[in-house]
Design an enzyme around this catalytic site. Sequence first.
Site, PDB file in Angstrom:
ATOM      1  N   ASP B  12     -23.236 -44.197 -17.127  1.00 48.48           N
ATOM      2  CA  ASP B  12     -22.014 -45.316 -16.708  1.00 48.48           C
ATOM      3  C   ASP B  12     -20.733 -44.475 -17.423  1.00 48.48           C
ATOM      4  O   ASP B  12     -20.690 -43.994 -18.518  1.00 48.48           O
ATOM      5  CB  ASP B  12     -22.405 -46.434 -17.709  1.00 48.48           C
ATOM      6  CG  ASP B  12     -21.352 -47.371 -17.483  1.00 48.48           C
ATOM      7  OD1 ASP B  12     -20.375 -47.222 -16.436  1.00 48.48           O
ATOM      8  OD2 ASP B  12     -21.493 -48.760 -18.035  1.00 48.48           O
ATOM      9  N   ASP B 107     -18.798 -46.361 -10.950  1.00 46.59           N
ATOM     10  CA  ASP B 107     -18.764 -45.890 -11.981  1.00 46.59           C
ATOM     11  C   ASP B 107     -20.265 -46.076 -12.539  1.00 46.59           C
ATOM     12  O   ASP B 107     -20.531 -45.544 -14.048  1.00 46.59           O
ATOM     13  CB  ASP B 107     -17.869 -46.111 -13.050  1.00 46.59           C
ATOM     14  CG  ASP B 107     -17.901 -47.786 -13.363  1.00 46.59           C
ATOM     15  OD1 ASP B 107     -18.839 -48.108 -12.803  1.00 46.59           O
ATOM     16  OD2 ASP B 107     -17.305 -48.093 -14.270  1.00 46.59           O
ATOM     17  N   GLU B 108     -21.345 -46.229 -12.161  1.00 50.13           N
ATOM     18  CA  GLU B 108     -22.646 -46.347 -12.691  1.00 50.13           C
ATOM     19  C   GLU B 108     -23.701 -46.100 -11.540  1.00 50.13           C
ATOM     20  O   GLU B 108     -23.694 -46.491 -10.513  1.00 50.13           O
ATOM     21  CB  GLU B 108     -22.594 -48.040 -12.988  1.00 50.13           C
ATOM     22  CG  GLU B 108     -22.896 -48.594 -14.390  1.00 50.13           C
ATOM     23  CD  GLU B 108     -23.202 -49.939 -14.192  1.00 50.13           C
ATOM     24  OE1 GLU B 108     -24.238 -50.515 -14.848  1.00 50.13           O
ATOM     25  OE2 GLU B 108     -22.330 -50.574 -14.004  1.00 50.13           O
TER      26      GLU B 108
END
Lengths: 375, 395
Positions: B12, B107-108
């Site tokens: 993350d 973003d993960e």
Amino acid sequence: MKLSCLQENLAKGLSIVGRAVATRSTLPVLSNILLATDESRLKLSATNLEISVNCWVGANVTEEGAITVPARLLTDFVNSLPPERIDLSLIARTQTLNLRCGRYEANIKGIDAQEFPIILVPEEDKASQFATADLAKMIDRVVFAAATDESRPVLTGVHTELTPQGVTFAAADSYRLSVVSSPIPKAPAERISIIIPARALQELRRISGEAESVTMLVSSARNQVFFRMPEVELISQLVEGTFPDYRQIIPTTYNTRMVATTADLLQALRMAAIFARDAANIVRLQILPNEGGMGRLIVSATSAEHGDNVSELDVTVEGQPIEIAFNVRYLLDALEVIDTAQVALETRDPTSPGVIKPVGGQDFVHIIMPMHIAR
Amino acid sequence: MAEPQRWIIHVDLDAFFASVEELLNPELRGKPLVVGGAPGSRGVVASASYAARAYGIRSAMPVAQALRLCPDLIVLPHHFEEYAKRSAAVMAILHEITPAVEQISIDEAFLDVTGCERLWGPPVEIGRLIQRRVRDEVSLPVSLGIASNKLVAKIACDLGKPQGLVFVPTGTEASFLAPLPIERLWGVGKVTGARLRRLGIQTIGDLAAWDVESLERMLGKAGRALHTAALGQDASPIAGHRERHSISQERTFAQDLGDPEALGRTLLGMSEDLAARLRERHMVAQEVRIKLRYPDFRTITRQVKLPQPTDQAQVIHAHAAALFQKHWRPGERLRLLGLAVGGLLEGGGYQLDLFADVDKRRIRLNRALDEIRRRFGPEAITRASLAGRRGRRGD
């Protein structure tokens, strides 16, 4: 109308007729229960025009009369009363039913009894008689196989054939077929073949508990069936149409026959069902013959996401090895109504029907179509 | 054979949008900043830098409220292209580690690094490598959680933020989760959280100590799932691994087409192709979906759930044609017609019909057709009504 009866008796009577009350009807009176004095008893009636139920409750009648009142309201109120005497009286001017029980009182607004549909009961001459326990068992063995969707209305019914030898019930959806036969204490002289809604038989099963025997009458127009017990009567419309010729579907030969202990097979299938839940309920049966008529059954289920399960059973096998897949729910439904210690499965090939029979009982046969598996 | 020890890494990026902004404009580094809508409007914070978080500013908070918490706050507009570019660069690094990457947002991502030890070393080493490469090559801070499943890896990652690397050894999942508040569990929102707290369940450990049956009585099926989660158990796979959930085909017409017969033939042809592809993959479909695009680019999709899963063209076509009949008005011209089958079950099957002997004949016929196509190519055999279709395509 003026009478008194015991709360327990009235509550029980209301629960017997309750399921026949129409739930979504454009005719308001069908949401009501008809209360009518009948000599020294109170007669309760409910109908959804397909199924009608009458039930008689012991009462002390001081004034004759009849009224219909909303089923839910009356039932909920009576169920919450203490087990004491209830006095019912009709205020004719306002069509209101007054109920008193100890220090509780209610007035329920009704609809004139004249508006309630009249259900005619036919003559007794073509009566058949069943022992209630046997009838219940037969119903349990067929109703689950009846179709629940209305795409082929005849399949929502149970094909019922009465002959001087006894009765045969058959029910099928598009994937399975259940057929059960039995001699009965009193059979009609001539052959009668009708289709009874599965729902009516389920209801009959529920309300026939206390009666020792059930008398069945078919109207001469062959459009209604009546089930009569001492305090209860169920009348159902029949399903119109032609039931498929199911006898043609029942295979007469097999390439593989397996006999397993019913309890062991049930256990293995229940386990497989847990894994098959996410995989279209598919369970695979691998039947592998050994020497001397012995063999193994491998029951397996695989969920692509969650894992798999394999059980192995010792069975007797006659014929060819085979791998065949079924909807495990269908297998369980069938095995759960088999009460013999052993059960047989016969089949010709992986795309032909599987035939399930109790071993040592000639009166029940269940057919399940397999699942086609991609590999 | 024993299953190999499973290792999942949750990756993350820390305060992603805000970190990219700091990267684009180094003067902003360390200052309280957020990316979000203009303060006058109803904008909310999309991302807050750690300096901003120190003021109590959080994602999804109205920008106006954030400004009340920190009057010096720098509010920046989105630069989505920049974010997408950096995100792609990070995901590319992850894909170099393993193909088993499930990207869950910009973003993960989850990585399944089971069996990657020989190549990259133990999971913690892989974690350090990812962190180092993302920092060196994309200049962004990233946090990681490493555990035997997705559930625990994600919670571990959240706990280590920012720039953390939290490793939960196998067998310690339950004790790792036990002291954490129940809201940390996925699926426990405000409502369930409050409900559990009323029962005296404060921590994940409290939840794990309850018996499943009581939880199931009170919360239904979710009760059982929550209990499993509280024990740190989770068998869900990395989605990147999973088979596709639908197969589709589309035809854009050279000229807008309104001829019902031609459109019908297109549907039949696509049904044949999709069914053959299903059989090739040993899959069955539970849904049929059509897509209609009009000359003005207005596009509709309509779908139907099949009564039984299938890999048979006739069944797919029957439902596709019925959908088409229902949603296409005669005379309407189409720019594109698409057909998709979804709800795919791997190795799945479908229930044969008791009264339809045709089922069996159809299966045998399709098997023969597939064999011919396999041996002599897809053009080798087709339905009479489609004859010429494939030939015309090349005209």
